[in-house]
Structures are given as structure tokens and as C-alpha cells.
Design a protein around this motif. Structure first.
Motif, PDB file in Angstrom:
ATOM      1  N   LEU A 176     -36.864 -12.785 -10.859  1.00  0.00           N
ATOM      2  CA  LEU A 176     -36.075 -12.009 -11.823  1.00  0.00           C
ATOM      3  C   LEU A 176     -34.616 -12.032 -11.377  1.00  0.00           C
ATOM      4  N   ALA A 177     -33.699 -12.131 -12.320  1.00  0.00           N
ATOM      5  CA  ALA A 177     -32.268 -12.120 -11.996  1.00  0.00           C
ATOM      6  C   ALA A 177     -31.576 -11.018 -12.777  1.00  0.00           C
ATOM      7  N   VAL A 178     -30.615 -10.351 -12.123  1.00  0.00           N
ATOM      8  CA  VAL A 178     -29.902  -9.226 -12.729  1.00  0.00           C
ATOM      9  C   VAL A 178     -28.405  -9.479 -12.669  1.00  0.00           C
TER      10      VAL A 178
ATOM     11  N   ASN B  59     -26.427 -11.047  -7.590  1.00  0.00           N
ATOM     12  CA  ASN B  59     -25.225 -11.790  -7.956  1.00  0.00           C
ATOM     13  C   ASN B  59     -24.061 -11.370  -7.057  1.00  0.00           C
ATOM     14  N   THR B  60     -23.752 -12.219  -6.081  1.00  0.00           N
ATOM     15  CA  THR B  60     -22.658 -11.950  -5.146  1.00  0.00           C
ATOM     16  C   THR B  60     -21.499 -12.895  -5.434  1.00  0.00           C
ATOM     17  N   ASN B  61     -20.302 -12.439  -5.126  1.00  0.00           N
ATOM     18  CA  ASN B  61     -19.100 -13.247  -5.358  1.00  0.00           C
ATOM     19  C   ASN B  61     -18.882 -14.169  -4.163  1.00  0.00           C
ATOM     20  N   GLU B  62     -19.133 -15.460  -4.347  1.00  0.00           N
ATOM     21  CA  GLU B  62     -19.009 -16.421  -3.257  1.00  0.00           C
ATOM     22  C   GLU B  62     -17.969 -17.493  -3.563  1.00  0.00           C
ATOM     23  N   HIS B  63     -17.024 -17.169  -4.436  1.00  0.00           N
ATOM     24  CA  HIS B  63     -15.937 -18.105  -4.724  1.00  0.00           C
ATOM     25  C   HIS B  63     -15.114 -18.332  -3.465  1.00  0.00           C
ATOM     26  N   TYR B  64     -14.669 -19.564  -3.263  1.00  0.00           N
ATOM     27  CA  TYR B  64     -13.989 -19.911  -2.006  1.00  0.00           C
ATOM     28  C   TYR B  64     -12.658 -19.183  -1.828  1.00  0.00           C
TER      29      TYR B  64
ATOM     30  N   PRO C 231     -37.580  -2.808  -1.325  1.00  0.00           N
ATOM     31  CA  PRO C 231     -37.244  -3.579  -0.120  1.00  0.00           C
ATOM     32  C   PRO C 231     -38.224  -4.700   0.206  1.00  0.00           C
ATOM     33  N   ALA C 232     -39.396  -4.713  -0.429  1.00  0.00           N
ATOM     34  CA  ALA C 232     -40.409  -5.710  -0.077  1.00  0.00           C
ATOM     35  C   ALA C 232     -40.244  -7.029  -0.842  1.00  0.00           C
ATOM     36  N   HIS C 233     -39.325  -7.073  -1.777  1.00  0.00           N
ATOM     37  CA  HIS C 233     -39.137  -8.291  -2.564  1.00  0.00           C
ATOM     38  C   HIS C 233     -38.334  -9.331  -1.789  1.00  0.00           C
ATOM     39  N   ASN C 234     -38.613 -10.588  -2.076  1.00  0.00           N
ATOM     40  CA  ASN C 234     -37.756 -11.663  -1.591  1.00  0.00           C
ATOM     41  C   ASN C 234     -36.433 -11.600  -2.348  1.00  0.00           C
ATOM     42  N   VAL C 235     -35.367 -12.031  -1.678  1.00  0.00           N
ATOM     43  CA  VAL C 235     -34.041 -11.996  -2.294  1.00  0.00           C
ATOM     44  C   VAL C 235     -33.486 -13.413  -2.359  1.00  0.00           C
ATOM     45  N   ALA C 236     -32.942 -13.769  -3.510  1.00  0.00           N
ATOM     46  CA  ALA C 236     -32.283 -15.063  -3.703  1.00  0.00           C
ATOM     47  C   ALA C 236     -30.897 -14.824  -4.285  1.00  0.00           C
ATOM     48  N   LYS C 237     -30.091 -15.868  -4.288  1.00  0.00           N
ATOM     49  CA  LYS C 237     -28.704 -15.741  -4.741  1.00  0.00           C
ATOM     50  C   LYS C 237     -28.494 -16.482  -6.070  1.00  0.00           C
ATOM     51  N   SER C 238     -27.836 -15.809  -6.998  1.00  0.00           N
ATOM     52  CA  SER C 238     -27.464 -16.451  -8.261  1.00  0.00           C
ATOM     53  C   SER C 238     -26.250 -17.364  -8.111  1.00  0.00           C
TER      54      SER C 238
ATOM     55  N   PRO D 141     -25.072 -19.830  -6.130  1.00  0.00           N
ATOM     56  CA  PRO D 141     -25.121 -21.294  -6.080  1.00  0.00           C
ATOM     57  C   PRO D 141     -25.497 -21.938  -7.415  1.00  0.00           C
ATOM     58  N   ILE D 142     -26.384 -21.276  -8.162  1.00  0.00           N
ATOM     59  CA  ILE D 142     -26.760 -21.798  -9.482  1.00  0.00           C
ATOM     60  C   ILE D 142     -25.574 -21.731 -10.429  1.00  0.00           C
ATOM     61  N   LEU D 143     -24.912 -20.572 -10.466  1.00  0.00           N
ATOM     62  CA  LEU D 143     -23.788 -20.387 -11.382  1.00  0.00           C
ATOM     63  C   LEU D 143     -22.602 -21.267 -11.011  1.00  0.00           C
ATOM     64  N   GLN D 144     -22.381 -21.474  -9.715  1.00  0.00           N
ATOM     65  CA  GLN D 144     -21.274 -22.342  -9.299  1.00  0.00           C
ATOM     66  C   GLN D 144     -21.423 -23.725  -9.931  1.00  0.00           C
ATOM     67  N   ARG D 145     -22.643 -24.227  -9.950  1.00  0.00           N
ATOM     68  CA  ARG D 145     -22.869 -25.565 -10.504  1.00  0.00           C
ATOM     69  C   ARG D 145     -22.873 -25.551 -12.034  1.00  0.00           C
ATOM     70  N   LEU D 146     -23.529 -24.565 -12.618  1.00  0.00           N
ATOM     71  CA  LEU D 146     -23.614 -24.533 -14.079  1.00  0.00           C
ATOM     72  C   LEU D 146     -22.264 -24.283 -14.733  1.00  0.00           C
ATOM     73  N   ARG D 147     -21.541 -23.292 -14.224  1.00  0.00           N
ATOM     74  CA  ARG D 147     -20.285 -22.911 -14.870  1.00  0.00           C
ATOM     75  C   ARG D 147     -19.200 -23.980 -14.722  1.00  0.00           C
ATOM     76  N   SER D 148     -19.326 -24.830 -13.707  1.00  0.00           N
ATOM     77  CA  SER D 148     -18.282 -25.838 -13.490  1.00  0.00           C
ATOM     78  C   SER D 148     -18.345 -26.963 -14.512  1.00  0.00           C
ATOM     79  N   VAL D 149     -19.490 -27.171 -15.145  1.00  0.00           N
ATOM     80  CA  VAL D 149     -19.636 -28.225 -16.163  1.00  0.00           C
ATOM     81  C   VAL D 149     -19.662 -27.542 -17.531  1.00  0.00           C
ATOM     82  N   LYS D 150     -18.686 -27.871 -18.357  1.00  0.00           N
ATOM     83  CA  LYS D 150     -18.471 -27.109 -19.585  1.00  0.00           C
ATOM     84  C   LYS D 150     -19.261 -27.657 -20.772  1.00  0.00           C
ATOM     85  N   ASN D 151     -19.800 -26.717 -21.552  1.00  0.00           N
ATOM     86  CA  ASN D 151     -20.408 -26.987 -22.845  1.00  0.00           C
ATOM     87  C   ASN D 151     -19.298 -27.325 -23.854  1.00  0.00           C
TER      88      ASN D 151
END
Length: 430
Positions: free
Chosen positions: A27-29, A134-139, A161-168, A170-180
Motif C-alpha cells: 500500500l502507498a500513501v 513518501n520521503t523527499n530524496e531530491h539531490y 510497526p510490524a509492517h515492512n516499509v518501502a520508499k516511493s 525511487p519509483i517517482l524519481q524515474r516516473l516523473r522524469s519521463v514526461k507524458n
């Protein structure tokens, strides 16, 4: 919003691209930004968090997007939580999104009011194994303020606290960089508004005008064309002010014989444009100013040709440095000895051109993009070389926004904005 309604297919497609990158049973928020206080009851005008906008088109505060592609309940695979509107809010603050309007904007069918969020999130969290935060990881990010996203993440991870945690990110960095194509059209609209502003000030500038008066002319033109205003804090730097790269005071009088460096551009529908031009206060460049201007323009034109699929950002800047070095030698600003003894970590050309040539652009002026990965078609980059000469009292930067193509040279979104010395002089003196 001032801008016209955006086709919801953009946001539907963006969500599909994101969810295909998610882990199973995850799940992503995504949260909207806060309305930030100044003091007393004053606030900074609201700016939406670009990620929730990219995925939903929702452009108001106190909004949450949840994506859960593997949810057992089909209607809970995409959810918007919105602040419930009422007659009191309508009178004091104006219209907010209804559930029907939210669907029209985003294409998301399931919309709940924010007051139901904790109850529904409990159900969802019992059905998933991993939560994407969703964390801000812009350079270039340097954030000291705790955001609404930060607060929500703290609450979510403390409660579950028992859930695994992943980061949005890296996905957004790649998706948002290529424009529709829809995104490229929105950026083009921002560039077109910028063009109108620049042409307006070409007819306005004369000796004795103040930098802030020029800023006002630009703002007038941007607002009357459905922009919220500047995509970033405007730089209107006359004379030696141009040698301060982020000069934003805009409070000096423009003097005859000086140049004015503009780094000013409009946004449209939260999408940025990014323009730099350098024009003569008196309407005519001196021979020396013209020589330096044309050198910068040649660097820009040659650098643009290098922006092709497969190019690495770091390698690109090495090649641009070689082009700039050649121009600086031609202008007499460097000699061969300077180049022969240069520090490889800070080449000789950096004395006069100390910033990067290109960056990703889109929903943010310095947009998402992973600089260690090869460039791709439909990425949008700025091209902005400059030469800064404090001893001669002026600096010149020229910048356009371009779209990388599958083959051939990039497409210049600013190709209609005056750039040649002769055209600028003609328009200023007509």
C-alpha cells in the motif's frame, strides 16, 4: 484553480505506472502539503505537494491518496480522502472538491471524507504487508520544516510497526522524469506564457527603470494568462548584480549601458518553465557584450545537441566544459597556460562558469530525475550556460527548456522566444 481542467487520463496513467512498480500486497500513501503559517492568522499561499498532484490532480490541502493494487476490495484499490466541505467553508474559503468533482479531476471513484481515514486505514493495513512512505530524496533537498507527509508517516509507522516499509521516492524519481504528452503540453503552455512576459518587458525596459518594476510587468502578464505567477523566485539582475547567481532582491535601478540578466519564468497548472535571457538596458549591446553573449549562445546551441537518449549527465557536463573552455579562450578570458595547469576537479572554465548546464524540469523547476542513470526520450531539461565577468561589470546567462527526442536534436519548447542579438535589439528599439 486558474488553469483549465486537466484530462484525468494523465493521472489515471500515472497511477497505473506507479502501481506496477509496487511490491505484492503493498500500500502507498501520499499527502498534500500544509498551508504554512507566517504569524497571527497569515499564511503562505498554498502550493500542492507535487507527488499527490502527479498521481491524482488533486490541488487542495488536507488531502490523502492511498494506492493498494492488491486490495481484496476492488473499490479500495484507489482511495482519496478529502476535507469535507460545507456551507460555512463555502462562504469563508470558497468551493472545495466534492466527491463528484474529485472523480472528474482524478478518475478515482472511491472518495471518503478525512474524518473516516483512521477507521478505513485500519482495515487496509490489516490486509497489506508493506507500506510505501513518501520521503523527499531530491539531490538538492534541504528541508528543516516537518511536513504534513512527515507527520503522517510518523503516525502510520507508530501505529503499525510490524509492517515492512518501502520508499516511493525511487519509483517517482524515474516516473516523473519521463514526461507524458499531456505534461509536455502543460510545460509548453507555461513556456508560452513566459514568452508573452518576456516580449512585454522588451518593450518596457529603458534606462532608469527599476528591477522590481520589470518584475511587476512580468507578474501582470503571467497572471492575465492563467498562471499563478513565477515558477520560482525571479532573478532580474542588472549590471554587476548578474554575477550573484541567485540574486533575488530586484531592487536596483537599471543604468544605461548595462545588461539585465533575467532568470524568470511562469508556471502553469503547477508545471514549471525556466528561462534565462540577458538584454541591454539601452536597447543595444556593446561590441564586447555582444561577443560574450554570442559565445554563451554558441555553447547553449552545442550543448543542446548533446542531450540525447543514453547520455549520462556527468559525461555531458564534461563535454560542455570543453566547449565553454574553447569560447573563453576565444574571448581572452583564459589562456592556454590556465588550461594546462587547471585542477581537474575545478577546471579553469569554472572561474567564469561555475554552475551546471542542465537539470530536469517539470512539476518542480529542479525536477525529479536520477542523475546517475542515462537520459531518456521525453525527459525535459534546461540548457543554461553562462559567463560571469565581475571585472567587466556584467554576466550573461541564456537558457531554454528542451524535450529529448528518440532521434535527432531535442525539441526546444522556447524556440519562439527571442534569443538572437539582432532580434532582441530590433524588438527593444521598435
Amino acid at each position: 484553480m486558474k488553469y483549465s481542467l486537466i484530462d484525468s487520463s494523465l493521472f489515471i496513467n500515472n497511477r497505473k505506472k506507479f502501481t506496477t512498480k509496487m511490491k505484492p500486497s503493498s500500500l502507498a500513501v501520499f499527502n498534500s502539503n500544509d498551508i504554512y503559517p507566517i504569524s497571527a492568522d497569515s499564511t503562505i499561499p498554498f502550493q500542492q505537494h507535487r507527488d499527490i498532484f502527479y498521481l491524482s490532480g488533486v490541488d487542495q490541502e488536507e488531502s490523502i491518496l492511498v494506492l493498494f493494487p492488491d486490495c481484496p476490495k476492488e473499490k479500495h484499490r484507489e482511495i482519496l480522502f478529502l476535507k469535507e466541505t460545507n456551507a460555512h467553508i463555502a462562504v469563508w474559503e470558497g468551493e472545495k472538491l466534492t466527491k463528484e468533482k474529485a472523480f472528474e479531476t482524478s478518475g478515482i471513484k472511491t472518495v471518503y471524507w478525512l474524518q473516516d481515514m483512521e477507521k478505513i486505514m485500519f482495515e487496509l493495513m490489516t490486509q497489506c504487508d508493506t507500506v510505501y512512505i513518501n520521503t523527499n530524496e531530491h539531490y538538492r533537498a534541504n528541508v528543516e520544516t516537518e511536513t504534513r507527509e512527515d507527520r503522517y508517516t510518523k503516525w502510520l509507522l507508530a501505529k503499525y510497526p510490524a509492517h515492512n516499509v518501502a520508499k516511493s521516492a525511487p519509483i517517482l524519481q524515474r516516473l516523473r522524469s519521463v514526461k507524458n504528452p499531456i505534461e509536455i503540453d502543460l510545460i509548453q503552455q507555461a513556456c508560452n506564457i513566459t514568452e508573452k512576459g518576456f516580449r512585454r518587458v522588451l518593450n518596457f525596459v529603458k534606462p532608469g527603470v527599476w528591477e522590481y518594476e520589470i518584475e511587476a510587468e512580468l507578474m501582470h502578464e503571467f497572471l492575465r494568462n492563467r498562471s499563478k505567477g513565477f515558477a520560482y523566485t525571479p532573478i532580474i539582475a542588472s549590471g554587476n548584480n548578474a554575477n550573484v547567481l541567485h540574486y533575488i532582491e530586484n531592487n536596483k535601478q537599471c543604468k544605461a549601458g548595462d545588461l539585465i540578466l533575467f532568470d524568470t519564468a511562469a508556471e502553469y497548472a503547477n508545471y514549471a518553465s525556466d528561462l534565462s535571457r540577458t538584454i541591454p538596458v539601452s536597447g543595444t549591446y556593446s561590441d564586447r557584450q555582444k561577443a560574450v553573449y554570442n559565445a554563451v549562445l554558441r555553447v547553449k546551441n552545442e550543448a543542446t545537441k548533446l542531450l540525447t537518449p543514453g547520455t549520462l549527465w556527468a559525461d555531458y557536463h564534461v563535454e560542455v566544459g570543453k566547449i565553454m573552455t574553447s569560447e573563453l579562450l576565444g574571448l581572452g578570458l583564459l589562456d592556454k597556460a590556465d588550461v594546462q595547469k587547471e585542477d581537474p576537479d575545478w577546471p579553469a572554465y569554472k572561474k567564469y562558469f561555475m554552475h551546471g548546464t542542465s537539470h530536469h524540469m517539470g512539476l518542480d523547476t529542479h525536477d525529479y530525475g536520477i542523475l546517475t542513470e542515462p537520459m531518456q526520450a521525453n525527459m525535459v531539461f534546461t540548457v543554461e550556460p553562462g559567463i560571469y565577468i565581475p571585472d567587466e561589470g556584467f554576466g550573461i546567462r541564456i537558457e531554454d527548456d528542451v524535450v529529448i527526442q528518440k532521434t535527432g536534436e531535442p525539441f526546444n519548447l522556447m524556440k519562439n522566444i527571442p534569443i538572437e542579438v539582432e532580434e532582441i535589439e530590433e524588438l527593444m528599439n521598435s
